[in-house]
Design a protein around this motif. Structure first.
Motif, mmCIF file in Angstrom:
data_model
loop_
_atom_site.group_PDB
_atom_site.id
_atom_site.type_symbol
_atom_site.label_atom_id
_atom_site.label_comp_id
_atom_site.label_asym_id
_atom_site.label_seq_id
_atom_site.Cartn_x
_atom_site.Cartn_y
_atom_site.Cartn_z
ATOM 1 N N ASN A 36 0.831 -1.215 0.000
ATOM 2 C CA ASN A 36 0.000 0.000 0.000
ATOM 3 C C ASN A 36 0.860 1.257 0.000
ATOM 4 O O ASN A 36 0.581 2.225 -0.699
ATOM 5 N N PHE A 37 1.955 1.242 0.752
ATOM 6 C CA PHE A 37 2.840 2.407 0.785
ATOM 7 C C PHE A 37 3.473 2.609 -0.593
ATOM 8 O O PHE A 37 3.579 3.734 -1.088
ATOM 9 N N SER A 38 3.823 1.496 -1.209
ATOM 10 C CA SER A 38 4.416 1.578 -2.553
ATOM 11 C C SER A 38 3.380 2.067 -3.560
ATOM 12 O O SER A 38 3.665 2.916 -4.404
ATOM 13 N N ASP A 39 2.141 1.577 -3.440
ATOM 14 C CA ASP A 39 1.072 2.028 -4.357
ATOM 15 C C ASP A 39 0.805 3.523 -4.217
ATOM 16 O O ASP A 39 0.528 4.217 -5.195
ATOM 17 N N SER A 40 0.894 4.038 -2.986
ATOM 18 C CA SER A 40 0.639 5.473 -2.786
ATOM 19 C C SER A 40 1.673 6.312 -3.517
ATOM 20 O O SER A 40 1.374 7.415 -3.987
ATOM 21 N N GLU A 41 2.884 5.760 -3.692
ATOM 22 C CA GLU A 41 3.927 6.483 -4.434
ATOM 23 C C GLU A 41 3.583 6.486 -5.935
ATOM 24 O O GLU A 41 3.877 7.440 -6.649
ATOM 25 N N ILE A 42 2.922 5.426 -6.386
ATOM 26 C CA ILE A 42 2.454 5.359 -7.776
ATOM 27 C C ILE A 42 1.339 6.399 -7.976
ATOM 28 O O ILE A 42 1.335 7.162 -8.936
ATOM 29 N N VAL A 43 0.418 6.450 -7.018
ATOM 30 C CA VAL A 43 -0.701 7.396 -7.092
ATOM 31 C C VAL A 43 -0.186 8.839 -7.117
ATOM 32 O O VAL A 43 -0.618 9.654 -7.937
ATOM 33 N N ALA A 44 0.778 9.139 -6.244
ATOM 34 C CA ALA A 44 1.336 10.501 -6.184
ATOM 35 C C ALA A 44 1.972 10.873 -7.527
ATOM 36 O O ALA A 44 1.857 12.013 -7.988
ATOM 37 N N LYS A 95 -13.911 22.813 0.099
ATOM 38 C CA LYS A 95 -13.598 22.402 -1.281
ATOM 39 C C LYS A 95 -12.916 21.027 -1.321
ATOM 40 O O LYS A 95 -12.812 20.393 -2.353
ATOM 41 N N MET A 96 -12.542 20.553 -0.153
ATOM 42 C CA MET A 96 -11.775 19.299 -0.053
ATOM 43 C C MET A 96 -12.584 18.108 -0.569
ATOM 44 O O MET A 96 -13.757 17.949 -0.223
ATOM 45 N N LYS A 97 -11.981 17.296 -1.434
ATOM 46 C CA LYS A 97 -12.600 16.053 -1.908
ATOM 47 C C LYS A 97 -11.890 14.885 -1.235
ATOM 48 O O LYS A 97 -10.673 14.952 -0.996
ATOM 49 N N VAL A 98 -12.643 13.819 -0.952
ATOM 50 C CA VAL A 98 -12.081 12.678 -0.223
ATOM 51 C C VAL A 98 -12.229 11.406 -1.038
ATOM 52 O O VAL A 98 -13.307 11.106 -1.563
ATOM 53 N N GLY A 99 -11.111 10.665 -1.127
ATOM 54 C CA GLY A 99 -11.141 9.401 -1.850
ATOM 55 C C GLY A 99 -10.542 8.277 -1.029
ATOM 56 O O GLY A 99 -9.641 8.507 -0.200
ATOM 57 N N VAL A 100 -11.080 7.052 -1.196
ATOM 58 C CA VAL A 100 -10.515 5.883 -0.525
ATOM 59 C C VAL A 100 -9.937 4.935 -1.574
ATOM 60 O O VAL A 100 -10.544 4.689 -2.620
ATOM 61 N N LEU A 101 -8.721 4.460 -1.278
ATOM 62 C CA LEU A 101 -7.994 3.565 -2.183
ATOM 63 C C LEU A 101 -7.763 2.231 -1.453
ATOM 64 O O LEU A 101 -8.069 2.102 -0.280
ATOM 65 N N VAL A 123 -11.577 3.860 -5.225
ATOM 66 C CA VAL A 123 -10.713 3.335 -6.288
ATOM 67 C C VAL A 123 -9.962 2.104 -5.801
ATOM 68 O O VAL A 123 -9.275 2.157 -4.779
ATOM 69 N N GLY A 124 -10.104 0.998 -6.534
ATOM 70 C CA GLY A 124 -9.431 -0.257 -6.177
ATOM 71 C C GLY A 124 -7.968 -0.255 -6.583
ATOM 72 O O GLY A 124 -7.535 0.591 -7.380
ATOM 73 N N PRO A 125 -7.176 -1.206 -6.050
ATOM 74 C CA PRO A 125 -5.719 -1.251 -6.258
ATOM 75 C C PRO A 125 -5.256 -1.352 -7.705
ATOM 76 O O PRO A 125 -4.125 -0.997 -8.011
ATOM 77 N N ASP A 126 -6.132 -1.777 -8.612
ATOM 78 C CA ASP A 126 -5.712 -1.903 -10.020
ATOM 79 C C ASP A 126 -6.210 -0.764 -10.888
ATOM 80 O O ASP A 126 -6.008 -0.783 -12.106
ATOM 81 N N ALA A 127 -6.858 0.237 -10.306
ATOM 82 C CA ALA A 127 -7.515 1.264 -11.135
ATOM 83 C C ALA A 127 -6.934 2.666 -10.950
ATOM 84 O O ALA A 127 -7.566 3.662 -11.310
#
Ligand code: SF4
Length: 481
Positions: A36-44, A95-101, A123-127
């Protein structure tokens, strides 16, 4: 993969200079495993191209993303508490939007939007590559969701933005999903089928990290031993591959060799292994390359063959001991850590004793131990009643934690009087006059700073230890520096 990194917030990015034109602020935090920590770096990285810079300040964020974990009920409760926090902040930052991954997003899907009104995006881990479109939807005032699991996606073409990094060690994901169906685990349902990343893109990422001054990488996957590249596609379809694809495929031991030879001075770690998929050639490659760290995280979950069967762990304790013996024969200095679950349905006192005797046999260096937490949708939840009383679970958990702590100390004491190589990672948590780093066996060592710096390899004479930490004096730079 079960090992959970402690719940830490993620904020600033180290490697990406905030782009002037990137005016929008992204606050991203992660829970759960290293994946998950690695995926967050992909998302960023994906969102940096969309004009987002990461911020540590929740109250100034335009977009808040939480990367969630579903491995135990407690992990999901933690996320729901964070959503309450966001709710409070949104009052001063409308104005803040919230998303769960992540895994909880994948497990709950639309239900997340129904149950948590603060959530705009699921948003799921593959999307994650669909995030730009989904954010446009949200900014147009509509909720957005994409929880499709993929047969191909490995994000191998995305260069991660290193978040929360010390500039010394980094995660490199090599495979996604898991085909094992351990009956207690949600991962196969939340992360899909196994697929591996092109070894070329992995080696390029490792070379790039070395150029950027990183000294250690961890090859990541739910089940790294199952890594198999044959041109893309699911692991389970390998049998349908052409003869040329089969002949030129790359398995985990070959990938380890490739990476070790690509950067001989880079420390290489990997996580997480599954005993039923680990092959002896992986242990042999580890023994032949000094830059592959001498530590294996080898979850076992139980020491009882009856429990292993109920958990659908496709090995016996005897086969597990053979693996441990081979590791110790080729690398006597290698440290081994575990994951254990107590209180799995129908677990008896004798099963528990089998776990204690397995721990006595291996004497692990450290471990992650949990009481069974029933996960909706898993085979165990569908087929087995969660029948071990909570107080029995807690008593058994306390017994294995106590035994593990004794073994931790037994293992750290072997370094007394030894000189070990430490890679400095940060200031010691206990004293700002001391550096903290890890030895190849993954044990933490602390010593006075003198003129040494973060990112340097230093030889340290160990003079004392606790059950978790080695204490010593620097005696000069290591030849690897
Ligand atoms: S190997 Fe088992 S425990 Fe690990 S992620 Fe796969 S299903 Fe879960």
């Amino acid at each position: 993969m079960e090992k959970v990194i402690d719940e830490k917030k993620q904020g600033t990015s180290l490697n990406i200079e905030p782009k002037k034109e990137n005016s929008r602020k992204l606050f991203i935090e992660s829970y759960g495993c290293a994946m998950n920590f690695s995926d967050s770096e992909i998302v960023a990285s994906i969102l940096a191209k969309e004009g987002f810079n990461t911020t540590q300040k929740l109250e100034e964020a335009d977009l808040v993303l939480v990367n969630t974990c579903s491995i135990r009920e407690k992990a999901e409760q933690t996320v729901r508490k964070r959503l309450e926090k966001y709710n409070a902040v949104k009052k001063t930052n409308p104005k803040m939007k919230v998303g769960v991954l992540g895994c909880m997003a994948e497990r709950l899907k639309e239900k997340f939007l129904e149950e948590e009104k603060i959530v705009d995006l699921v948003v799921g881990p593959d999307a994650y590559k669909d995030l730009p479109n989904l954010i446009d939807e949200v900014e147009a005032g509509r909720d957005a969701i994409n929880v499709l699991l993929s047969k191909e996606e490995t994000y191998g073409d995305i260069s991660p933005v290193r978040l929360q990094t010390n500039g010394v060690s980094a995660f490199v994901s090599i495979t996604r999903g898991c085909d094992n169906m351990c009956t207690f685990c949600v991962v196969p349902f939340t992360r899909g089928r196994e697929r591996s990343r092109d070894p070329q893109s992995i080696v390029e990422e490792v070379n790039d990290l070395w150029k950027k001054g990183f000294k250690e990488i961890t090859l990541l996957g739910q089940n790294v031993d199952s890594y198999l590249w044959y041109g893309g596609g699911l692991k389970k379809d390998f049998k349908k591959a052409s003869e040329i694809q089969k002949a030129t495929a790359t398995n985990f031991s070959q990938l380890l060799k490739l990476v070790a030879e690509a950067q001989p001075k880079m420390r290489i770690r990997f996580s997480t292994s599954n005993p039923q998929d680990m092959t002896l050639d992986v242990i042999e490659v580890m023994a032949n390359y000094p830059n592959i760290c001498k530590h294996i995280h080898l979850p076992v979950q139980s020491g009882s063959n009856r429990m292993l069967k109920e958990m659908n762990r496709l090995h016996t304790r005897e086969e597990y001991f053979k693996l441990i013996d081979y590791i110790r024969e080729l690398m006597p200095e290698c440290s081994i850590s575990q994951d254990l679950i107590v209180g799995f349905p129908t677990e008896t006192e004798q099963d528990h004793k089998d776990t204690l005797s397995l721990m006595e046999y291996v004497k692990y260096d450290f471990g992650y131990m949990y009481a069974y937490s029933e996960r909706p949708g898993t085979m165990a939840a569908r087929k087995l009643e969660d029948d071990v009383p909570a107080e029995t679970k807690q008593r058994r958990l306390a017994e294995i934690v106590k035994l593990q702590r004794e073994h931790n100390h037994f293992r750290t004491q072997r370094f007394l009087g030894e000189t070990v190589e430490v890679l400095i990672e940060r200031e010691s948590k206990k004293s700002n006059e001391q550096w903290s780093g890890r030895i190849t066996q993954n044990t933490v060592a602390v010593f006075p700073k003198e003129d040494y710096k973060v990112g340097e390899f230093v030889n340290v004479k160990i003079t004392d230890c606790t059950s978790a930490t080695l204490i010593g004096e620097a005696v000069g730079y290591s030849e690897n520096n």
